[in-house]
Design a protein around this motif. Structure first.
Motif, PDB file in Angstrom:
ATOM      1  N   ASP A 138      -5.203  -4.551   0.649  1.00 50.46           N
ATOM      2  CA  ASP A 138      -5.729  -4.615   1.965  1.00 50.46           C
ATOM      3  C   ASP A 138      -6.807  -3.104   2.948  1.00 50.46           C
ATOM      4  O   ASP A 138      -5.428  -2.668   2.824  1.00 50.46           O
ATOM      5  N   PRO A 139      -7.381  -4.126   2.659  1.00 56.11           N
ATOM      6  CA  PRO A 139      -8.317  -2.944   3.015  1.00 56.11           C
ATOM      7  C   PRO A 139      -8.568  -2.516   4.236  1.00 56.11           C
ATOM      8  O   PRO A 139      -8.936  -1.584   4.367  1.00 56.11           O
ATOM      9  N   LYS A 140      -7.764  -2.697   5.547  1.00 59.39           N
ATOM     10  CA  LYS A 140      -7.749  -2.261   6.363  1.00 59.39           C
ATOM     11  C   LYS A 140      -6.412  -1.314   6.871  1.00 59.39           C
ATOM     12  O   LYS A 140      -6.149  -0.417   7.066  1.00 59.39           O
ATOM     13  N   TYR A 141      -5.174  -1.547   5.212  1.00 59.40           N
ATOM     14  CA  TYR A 141      -4.881  -0.288   5.429  1.00 59.40           C
ATOM     15  C   TYR A 141      -5.102   1.138   4.938  1.00 59.40           C
ATOM     16  O   TYR A 141      -5.109   1.368   4.203  1.00 59.40           O
ATOM     17  N   THR A 142      -5.787   0.474   2.889  1.00 57.13           N
ATOM     18  CA  THR A 142      -6.222   1.417   2.742  1.00 57.13           C
ATOM     19  C   THR A 142      -6.867   1.960   3.211  1.00 57.13           C
ATOM     20  O   THR A 142      -7.292   3.353   2.374  1.00 57.13           O
ATOM     21  N   ALA A 143      -8.153   1.630   4.373  1.00 56.17           N
ATOM     22  CA  ALA A 143      -9.122   2.284   4.890  1.00 56.17           C
ATOM     23  C   ALA A 143      -7.882   3.633   5.602  1.00 56.17           C
ATOM     24  O   ALA A 143      -8.770   4.436   5.802  1.00 56.17           O
ATOM     25  N   VAL A 184       0.337  -1.502   0.142  1.00 54.14           N
ATOM     26  CA  VAL A 184       0.331  -0.123   0.064  1.00 54.14           C
ATOM     27  C   VAL A 184       0.305   0.571  -0.084  1.00 54.14           C
ATOM     28  O   VAL A 184       0.651   1.754  -1.033  1.00 54.14           O
ATOM     29  N   ALA A 185       1.831   1.068   0.814  1.00 53.51           N
ATOM     30  CA  ALA A 185       2.538   2.252   0.938  1.00 53.51           C
ATOM     31  C   ALA A 185       3.685   2.846  -0.225  1.00 53.51           C
ATOM     32  O   ALA A 185       3.282   3.636  -0.916  1.00 53.51           O
ATOM     33  N   ASP A 186       3.822   1.777  -1.056  1.00 47.83           N
ATOM     34  CA  ASP A 186       4.734   1.735  -2.194  1.00 47.83           C
ATOM     35  C   ASP A 186       3.928   2.421  -2.951  1.00 47.83           C
ATOM     36  O   ASP A 186       4.763   2.995  -4.021  1.00 47.83           O
ATOM     37  N   SER A 187       2.951   1.994  -3.524  1.00 43.96           N
ATOM     38  CA  SER A 187       1.809   1.937  -4.769  1.00 43.96           C
ATOM     39  C   SER A 187       1.525   3.999  -4.201  1.00 43.96           C
ATOM     40  O   SER A 187       1.712   4.120  -5.242  1.00 43.96           O
ATOM     41  N   PHE A 188       0.951   3.559  -2.886  1.00 42.70           N
ATOM     42  CA  PHE A 188       0.314   4.753  -2.787  1.00 42.70           C
ATOM     43  C   PHE A 188       1.259   6.193  -3.471  1.00 42.70           C
ATOM     44  O   PHE A 188       1.389   7.633  -3.853  1.00 42.70           O
TER      45      PHE A 188
END
Length: 342
Positions: free
Chosen positions: A315-320, A281-285
């Motif tokens: 993972d929705p937990k982290y994207t949220a 998530v962090a890399d893509s964002f």
């Protein structure tokens, strides 16, 4: 820096840095790198003490030391660029500098970590890593003391895509996701996660520059030079004896996707670790909010929404949590100030 004396007017601490003995000892002994001022308690004012580059005698040095121990030596905040350029060479000084503002510490840490990371990417050997590691541990100690300090770093994510800036962006975003979802996080994991996130793309340093700068679709043979970069990074760290779980997971899994469509191992959701999910998530964002040769930059809200929508991969937990950060304006740049010279 030491605590400001109660007799020193507040406006002085707003315009000047108070120098502690630790800071003074970090300066060249005989020629101060910037103007020094002395606080006169009898008139409650600062007066010039020694000028930048002025040759000091042994008597001057002893006088300066005594004044410094008494909390009476200052430098002007207008010399912030010089001071910052100096202190990045001894980053641990930010931990004893009580008068540095969070924004100033963030800028100094970003410069220091960026320089150390750049050196290590160019020469990934143990002596260079040791210097890099030392500064990363200063950063994690600073965050460990107060996790809210991470906000100052998130407001300074770069919108210019380089390997160094991308790695720093991923560090700040990834650590925020970790801290927001683990209230009982142990210090050892914070240290390891910081190293892992900063070095998740280490293997990209071995990809030819002409491939990374292409604005047209990559040829198959060019893509084949990028795909192995997670394994290359993991091998480098293994040779240095630093193949701990979080490092391996961040490097090997930041391009893995929950539906098994990622690379290099095509892991499914049941095999992607927590560190791998956060790194993905962090890399893509971090990549999406930067202007890249082959893609326009997205604003943080659009990028976070895009990742949250792709529940099969991220993972929705982290994207949220990422969307929450955007909603709280944590990626809003700070008001323009005169930045320290890099």
């Amino acid at each position: 820096m030491s605590a400001v004396k109660s007799t020193i007017p507040d406006n002085i601490s707003e315009e000047y840095y108070q120098i502690s003995i630790e800071i003074l000892n970090s300066f060249p002994k005989y020629r101060p790198p910037l103007d020094l001022f002395r606080f006169r308690e009898d008139i409650a004012q600062l007066q010039p003490l020694f000028r930048k580059g002025e040759r000091l005698s042994n008597e001057n040095i002893e006088q300066l030391r005594e004044l410094c121990i008494g909390g009476d030596v200052f430098v002007a905040r207008s010399d912030r660029a010089i001071y910052s350029k100096h202190i990045i060479k001894q980053l641990d000084l930010v931990l004893v500098d009580d008068n540095l503002k969070p924004a100033e510490v963030a800028e100094i840490c970003i410069m220091a970590l960026g320089q150390r990371l750049s050196d290590f990417l160019e020469q990934p050997v143990k002596p260079v890593f040791d210097l890099f590691y030392r500064d990363v541990m200063v950063f994690t100690e600073y965050i460990w003391q107060d996790r809210h300090r991470l906000r100052s770093f998130m407001r300074r994510v770069s919108r210019t895509h380089t390997l160094v800036s991308h790695s720093l962006n991923t560090l700040f975003v990834g650590l925020w996701l970790l801290l927001e979802t683990d209230a009982t996080l142990k210090r050892r994991l914070l240290d390891r996660a910081a190293l892992a996130l900063l070095l998740h793309d280490l293997g990209m340093a071995k990809v030819p520059a002409f491939i990374l700068s292409k604005t047209t679709p990559l040829k198959l043979e060019e893509r084949d030079k990028i795909t192995p970069h997670p394994l290359i990074g993991a091998k480098i760290m293994h040779k240095l004896g630093l193949a701990f779980d979080e490092m391996r997971q961040a490097q090997m899994e930041h391009h893995e996707r929950l539906d098994g469509s990622g690379y290099p191992q095509k892991l499914g959701a049941d095999r992607v670790s927590r560190m791998g999910r956060i790194a993905a998530v962090a890399d893509s964002f971090s990549a999406m909010i930067c202007q890249r040769p082959y893609a326009k930059a997205m604003d943080p809200m659009t990028a976070a929404a895009h990742l949250a929508k792709d529940r099969q991969k991220y993972d929705p937990k982290y994207t949220a949590k990422l969307q929450t950060a955007v909603a709280q304006n944590l990626f809003e740049p700070p008001a323009q100030t005169s930045p320290p010279a890099a």
